[in-house]
Scaffold this motif. Structure first.
Motif, PDB file in Angstrom:
ATOM      1  N   ASN A  59       0.163  -1.680  -0.377  1.00 26.46           N
ATOM      2  CA  ASN A  59      -0.191   0.325  -0.027  1.00 26.46           C
ATOM      3  C   ASN A  59       1.130   1.528  -0.038  1.00 26.46           C
ATOM      4  O   ASN A  59       0.570   2.234   0.217  1.00 26.46           O
ATOM      5  N   LEU A  60       1.697   1.173  -0.821  1.00 26.35           N
ATOM      6  CA  LEU A  60       2.451   2.341  -0.845  1.00 26.35           C
ATOM      7  C   LEU A  60       2.681   3.178  -2.265  1.00 26.35           C
ATOM      8  O   LEU A  60       2.550   2.482  -3.172  1.00 26.35           O
ATOM      9  N   VAL A  61       3.136   4.301  -2.105  1.00 28.77           N
ATOM     10  CA  VAL A  61       2.451   5.354  -3.556  1.00 28.77           C
ATOM     11  C   VAL A  61       3.875   5.181  -4.105  1.00 28.77           C
ATOM     12  O   VAL A  61       4.790   5.720  -3.853  1.00 28.77           O
ATOM     13  N   GLU A  62       4.301   5.274  -5.561  1.00 27.71           N
ATOM     14  CA  GLU A  62       5.265   5.194  -5.957  1.00 27.71           C
ATOM     15  C   GLU A  62       6.075   6.085  -6.843  1.00 27.71           C
ATOM     16  O   GLU A  62       7.588   6.643  -6.380  1.00 27.71           O
ATOM     17  N   LYS A  63       5.104   7.066  -6.365  1.00 27.06           N
ATOM     18  CA  LYS A  63       5.697   8.907  -6.261  1.00 27.06           C
ATOM     19  C   LYS A  63       6.127   9.839  -4.904  1.00 27.06           C
ATOM     20  O   LYS A  63       6.651  10.533  -5.097  1.00 27.06           O
ATOM     21  N   GLU A  64       5.982   8.722  -3.480  1.00 25.44           N
ATOM     22  CA  GLU A  64       6.579   8.767  -2.647  1.00 25.44           C
ATOM     23  C   GLU A  64       7.755   8.419  -2.168  1.00 25.44           C
ATOM     24  O   GLU A  64       8.118   7.676  -2.391  1.00 25.44           O
ATOM     25  N   SER A  65       8.466   9.706  -1.546  1.00 26.95           N
ATOM     26  CA  SER A  65       9.590   8.964  -1.037  1.00 26.95           C
ATOM     27  C   SER A  65       9.440   8.639   0.352  1.00 26.95           C
ATOM     28  O   SER A  65       8.880   8.393   0.886  1.00 26.95           O
ATOM     29  N   LEU A  66      10.746   7.216   0.519  1.00 28.21           N
ATOM     30  CA  LEU A  66      10.827   6.241   1.722  1.00 28.21           C
ATOM     31  C   LEU A  66      11.564   6.972   2.206  1.00 28.21           C
ATOM     32  O   LEU A  66      12.767   7.359   2.516  1.00 28.21           O
ATOM     33  N   ASP A  67      11.134   6.734   4.151  1.00 27.84           N
ATOM     34  CA  ASP A  67      12.386   7.259   4.675  1.00 27.84           C
ATOM     35  C   ASP A  67      13.298   6.219   4.729  1.00 27.84           C
ATOM     36  O   ASP A  67      13.256   4.352   4.708  1.00 27.84           O
ATOM     37  N   LEU A  68      14.294   5.727   5.827  1.00 26.54           N
ATOM     38  CA  LEU A  68      15.219   4.635   5.514  1.00 26.54           C
ATOM     39  C   LEU A  68      14.401   3.445   6.162  1.00 26.54           C
ATOM     40  O   LEU A  68      14.675   2.064   5.421  1.00 26.54           O
ATOM     41  N   ALA A  69      13.771   3.367   7.515  1.00 30.08           N
ATOM     42  CA  ALA A  69      12.636   2.163   7.581  1.00 30.08           C
ATOM     43  C   ALA A  69      11.902   1.348   7.161  1.00 30.08           C
ATOM     44  O   ALA A  69      12.057   0.125   6.772  1.00 30.08           O
ATOM     45  N   GLN A  70      11.446   2.802   5.499  1.00 33.31           N
ATOM     46  CA  GLN A  70      10.424   1.997   5.717  1.00 33.31           C
ATOM     47  C   GLN A  70      11.321   1.585   3.588  1.00 33.31           C
ATOM     48  O   GLN A  70      10.636   0.195   3.469  1.00 33.31           O
ATOM     49  N   ALA A  71      12.604   2.031   3.716  1.00 32.99           N
ATOM     50  CA  ALA A  71      13.154   1.605   2.307  1.00 32.99           C
ATOM     51  C   ALA A  71      13.586   0.554   2.982  1.00 32.99           C
ATOM     52  O   ALA A  71      14.193  -1.008   1.810  1.00 32.99           O
ATOM     53  N   HIS A  72      14.168  -0.259   3.870  1.00 31.01           N
ATOM     54  CA  HIS A  72      14.773  -1.158   4.785  1.00 31.01           C
ATOM     55  C   HIS A  72      13.722  -2.047   4.473  1.00 31.01           C
ATOM     56  O   HIS A  72      14.174  -3.492   3.670  1.00 31.01           O
ATOM     57  N   GLU A  73      12.598  -2.070   4.913  1.00 33.22           N
ATOM     58  CA  GLU A  73      11.516  -3.027   4.966  1.00 33.22           C
ATOM     59  C   GLU A  73      10.847  -3.412   3.407  1.00 33.22           C
ATOM     60  O   GLU A  73      10.983  -4.265   3.051  1.00 33.22           O
ATOM     61  N   VAL A  74      10.738  -2.585   2.144  1.00 31.15           N
ATOM     62  CA  VAL A  74      10.663  -2.349   1.095  1.00 31.15           C
ATOM     63  C   VAL A  74      11.847  -3.299   0.557  1.00 31.15           C
ATOM     64  O   VAL A  74      11.303  -4.329  -0.057  1.00 31.15           O
ATOM     65  N   MET A  75      13.204  -3.312   0.789  1.00 34.46           N
ATOM     66  CA  MET A  75      13.964  -3.941   0.084  1.00 34.46           C
ATOM     67  C   MET A  75      14.188  -5.371   0.671  1.00 34.46           C
ATOM     68  O   MET A  75      14.387  -6.220  -0.685  1.00 34.46           O
ATOM     69  N   LEU A  76      13.888  -5.457   1.714  1.00 35.37           N
ATOM     70  CA  LEU A  76      14.120  -6.596   2.216  1.00 35.37           C
ATOM     71  C   LEU A  76      12.589  -7.364   1.610  1.00 35.37           C
ATOM     72  O   LEU A  76      12.698  -9.019   1.879  1.00 35.37           O
ATOM     73  N   THR A  77      11.408  -6.912   1.479  1.00 34.28           N
ATOM     74  CA  THR A  77      10.416  -7.634   0.966  1.00 34.28           C
ATOM     75  C   THR A  77      11.226  -8.099  -0.396  1.00 34.28           C
ATOM     76  O   THR A  77      10.044  -9.030  -0.998  1.00 34.28           O
ATOM     77  N   TYR A  78      11.262  -7.217  -0.956  1.00 40.29           N
ATOM     78  CA  TYR A  78      11.701  -7.206  -2.255  1.00 40.29           C
ATOM     79  C   TYR A  78      12.504  -8.543  -2.771  1.00 40.29           C
ATOM     80  O   TYR A  78      12.051  -9.171  -3.218  1.00 40.29           O
TER      81      TYR A  78
END
Length: 401
Positions: A173-192
């Protein structure tokens, strides 16, 4: 070096002879091969972009391809034809990333079976494929043009990253046009990473898998901690100190992760190789008895039927079947398959040895004596080739070329 590794190197040399023979048979006329085309893939280079990174990419590909390119047969324009281009690109992606690209491997057939452009399929625009086909079919490819083709294929893989990441964003439920903070980015990368390593192939991946991707990664992938550490290292290398990650930066980090995961996987390949080599039935044979194979520990579970079908079972003595270690390490069960058109497999140690032979020859064909000398001087090779092996090394060349 084991006898099996010597034979695999010699087999690669015979492939080179096959390419040279196929090339001579397929020359379509001196006018076509010697006439310089009006545009040197300028349209494709424009499609890649004119940024500094694009120039660096092409230079890097040229550097990685030049040894193999120099040893391949060429036309009057100094260009290689489709079979040689396919062989060179196959070796490039295997050596760089451990990627086995569908359409570039032989698949049990001959290297002159088809053009490397088939590997692109529908992943690049039709017009781009036609430009490459025209260049290969009518003129062949110079080193620079082959590098452009390799860079275009790399772009094709990056589009895979974008597509998989969009599915992850949607599932979280994230929006591609919005930037992520470090914690969000790490969670997304690990999910990827979970979707990439243990999830369905991209063609079958849906948002339904996304919520369980991290749990499945930790449960099913023994090197999940190392994979997470690799993600962190790449993120810190590309964006040190960054607290904001837009979609483009995420794609950059995760593309690099796909490039480097093969090296991480190869560490496990080396562990498995060492466990099997420790049980060789005769030192340097590259073979382990079937019973000893199953006794080597967890992970060695493939049935004799499976091993036989993949050329990894030596049954020359039916009473004492043996597993061929190099062939086993190269079999599909050792590969990750994130996409339908490429897999991540064990690095082939013979590739670096072939580089040394090609660098020593610098021509498509050589005398048996020259090839035997080069093979005998390879690192860890403490033996001289027998007369029969010397003849095999030079087969396909009746005179110095």
């Amino acid at each position: 070096m084991s006898a099996m590794k010597i034979l695999r190197v010699l087999a690669s040399l015979l492939i080179m002879a096959q390419l040279s023979s196929a090339f001579r048979k397929r020359v379509r006329g001196a006018l076509r091969s010697s006439t310089e085309p009006k545009a040197l893939l300028a349209e494709l280079e424009q499609a890649l972009g004119t940024e500094e990174w694009a120039i660096h990419e092409l230079q890097g590909f040229e550097e990685d391809l030049k040894v193999t390119f120099k040893a391949l047969p060429k036309n009057a324009r100094g260009a290689i034809e489709a079979p040689s281009a396919r062989y060179a690109l196959h070796r490039l992606f295997i050596q760089r990333h451990g990627w086995m690209v569908k359409g570039l491997e032989t698949g049990g057939g001959a290297w002159d079976a088809e053009s490397p452009i088939v590997a692109m399929d529908a992943h690049v625009p039709k017009e781009m494929r036609e430009l490459f086909e025209d260049r290969l079919g009518n003129y062949g490819m110079t080193l620079h043009e082959l590098a452009v083709l390799a860079a275009t294929m790399k772009k094709m893989f990056e589009r895979d990253v974008e597509q998989r990441l969009r599915i992850v964003y949607e599932g979280m439920n994230l929006v591609e046009k919005e930037s992520l903070d470090l914690a969000q980015a790490h969670e997304v990368m690990l999910t990827y990473a979970g979707a990439y390593i243990v999830g369905p192939q991209l063609e079958d991946l849906t948002t339904a898998f996304v919520p369980k991707a991290v749990a499945d990664l930790k449960e099913k992938f023994p090197r999940s901690k190392q994979a997470e550490d690799l993600l962190i290292k790449i993120r810190m290398d590309i964006a040190p100190g960054s607290g904001s990650f837009d979609f483009a930066l995420m794609v950059k980090v995760l593309s690099k992760f796909g490039h480097q995961l093969g090296a991480l996987e190869d560490t496990e390949c080396q562990v498995m190789k060492e466990r099997l080599v420790a049980r060789e039935h005769r030192s340097g044979s590259g073979r382990v008895r079937l019973g000893d194979f199953y006794a080597a520990g967890n992970g060695f579970v493939e049935s004799p039927e499976y091993l036989r079908a993949r050329g990894a079972l030596d049954e020359s003595n039916p009473e004492d079947p043996k597993v061929l270690i190099p062939n086993y390490l190269a079999n599909p069960s050792m590969c990750l398959t994130p996409s339908g058109y490429y897999s991540i497999c064990c690095f082939d140690e013979c590739e670096s040895l072939m580089d040394q032979i090609e660098s020593g020859l610098e021509v498509p064909m050589g005398t048996p004596e020259k090839i035997a000398s080069l093979v005998s001087s390879l690192p860890l090779l403490n033996r001289t080739l027998s007369p029969t092996q010397t003849a095999d090394a030079g087969r396909g060349s009746s005179s110095p070329r």
